[in-house]
Write an enzyme that holds these catalytic residues in place. Sequence first.
Site, PDB file in Angstrom:
ATOM      1  N   GLU A 130      -4.919   2.197  -4.353  1.00  0.00           N
ATOM      2  CA  GLU A 130      -3.456   2.291  -4.405  1.00  0.00           C
ATOM      3  C   GLU A 130      -2.818   1.070  -3.755  1.00  0.00           C
ATOM      4  OE1 GLU A 130      -5.019   2.951  -1.899  1.00  0.00           O
ATOM      5  OE2 GLU A 130      -3.858   3.561  -0.156  1.00  0.00           O
ATOM      6  N   ASP A 138       0.865  -1.197   0.000  1.00  0.00           N
ATOM      7  CA  ASP A 138       0.000   0.000   0.000  1.00  0.00           C
ATOM      8  C   ASP A 138       0.901   1.247   0.000  1.00  0.00           C
ATOM      9  OD1 ASP A 138      -3.073   0.744   0.677  1.00  0.00           O
ATOM     10  OD2 ASP A 138      -1.676   2.237   1.530  1.00  0.00           O
TER      11      ASP A 138
END
Length: 521
Positions: free
Chosen positions: A432, A388
């Site tokens: 993301e 992440d």
Amino acid sequence: MNHPTTLNNAPTSTPRKLSLTWLAMGFVVFVCISLIFIDGWRSWTARHNQLHETEVSTTNMARAIAQHADDTIKAADTALLGIDEQIQADGTEPAALERLHNLLVRKTAELPQLKGLFVYDENGNWLVNSLPSTPANINNADRDYFIYHRTHQDKNAYIGSPIRSRSSGIWIMTLSRRLNHADGSFAGVALATIDIDYFNRFYDSFNIGQAGAIVLVSNNGTMLTRRPLLPDSIGKNMQSTTVFKESASHASGTFTVKSAQDGVKRLNGFRRLDKYPLFVSAAVSEDEVLADWLTDTYLHSAGVGLLVIALGAIGFYLIGQMKLRLNAEAEVIRARDAMIVLNKTLERLSLQDALTELANRRNFDITLEEEFSRAIRNASSLALIMIDVDHFKQYNDLYGHAAGDECLRKISQAVKSCQNRAGDLTARYGGEELAVILPTTDVEGALLIAERIRTAIHSLGISHAGNEAGIVTVSAGVEAIIPVRDLNKPVELIEAADNALYAAKKSGRDRVCSNFNMVDV
Ligand SMILES: Nc1nc2c(ncn2[C@@H]2O[C@H](COP(=O)(O)OP(=O)(O)OP(=O)(O)O)[C@@H](O)[C@H]2O)c(=O)[nH]1
């Protein structure tokens, strides 16, 4: 990683179409030419055989005619020898001549070819003959046979030129022998006259067609008779003809020559007589001989021609149909190929994330399921890295959403470049957040990869004012499992890796954590 099955590419059809079409056309042409060739060859052979058979038949005819002429003349000659013997034994007194007359009458009656038998004295006066009555005051001293014997000592038979009989007016052939006195001086001539029509009656028994011909010729070139008998035939000089030249150099044979007189091409068989200076020739017209063959050839040629036309037409029609079918087949194959390409594109698109060009979530789910099953089967370790981007919300806020997208793309490529094995899969898990599936990898191995990824992102050096490091960093959670059937589920691996990621975030970001171990930066 296994992808859904795709259709194989079919080979292009153009060369097959071309070769098949040419092969079929070649075959049709070959069959047509073969038919024409075979019929032509058959026809040529039939012509050759017909001419050869005719040669044999004219040769046989010439032999039979020569034999007939030999026998005919020989019988008359034997009668002349008998006359000579009787005169020598009996003399020429009136009583002896009376007896001789009876002999001549008998002989003439016995031999159908004979018109008469005659004996002349040394002056050409008639001594005795086979006629019922002797014409008065006739002298034959002017005849060529008489002159010949008077001037030649030999006692051989002499065949004179054909003449019209003084007694009967018909055409006759003369056969004569010299008679000598006891001292060897000329005593006169014994003569046999042979009816030329006797030969013609025999020649009529042969089938020589309309334009055929049979000739009996003296070795000096004088024609004695001919079938058909033309007004100028008898006595005609044959020295300039091919048959004369051929018979002068060969005892027998065959030849083909075009007549200078009527322009008819004839096949000739000729033969010299064995005992007398004559030769014969039997000829048939080549056109007549080949008439049946020609009709047969016309019929055959017409039949073969029609067959070739039909075969060619049907053949080329079928080739046309075949071409259409092959074209249609090629179209189908082209359409199928296009469909395959389209399917592949769709399949790729359906499994790929549009922004990052990494595998998408669907692909991730499918692959994780497959690798999980494989790991169960192989009892091997399956690792998962969840990644992440740190403070990405702030990145978006600071640099805009487009820059955020570009940043995600760079991070994705950097993560993908850390993939070592073909079986590894880097996917965009969502937003993301990225995920890396590492088959046959334990947690230590996965930690090393995750650390390599984190370092690679560092190396990108993408400015991020909202992040403590001043550049874009990522946090990663790692988990590995040797799954057991019916005990473990893929979601457990995801949750465990997510937990490790949460731990990494919680413990300060820009780091890699696992549930067993935590790596601080
Ligand atoms: N530009 C861009 N932004 C995205 C995309 N997907 C998700 N985001 C953003 O990423 C951000 C994620 O924010 P959060 O989940 O709060 O986490 P964070 O800001 O990264 O903070 P931490 O994860 O706690 O470090 C959100 O603002 C999303 O809008 C994308 O495709 N492009």
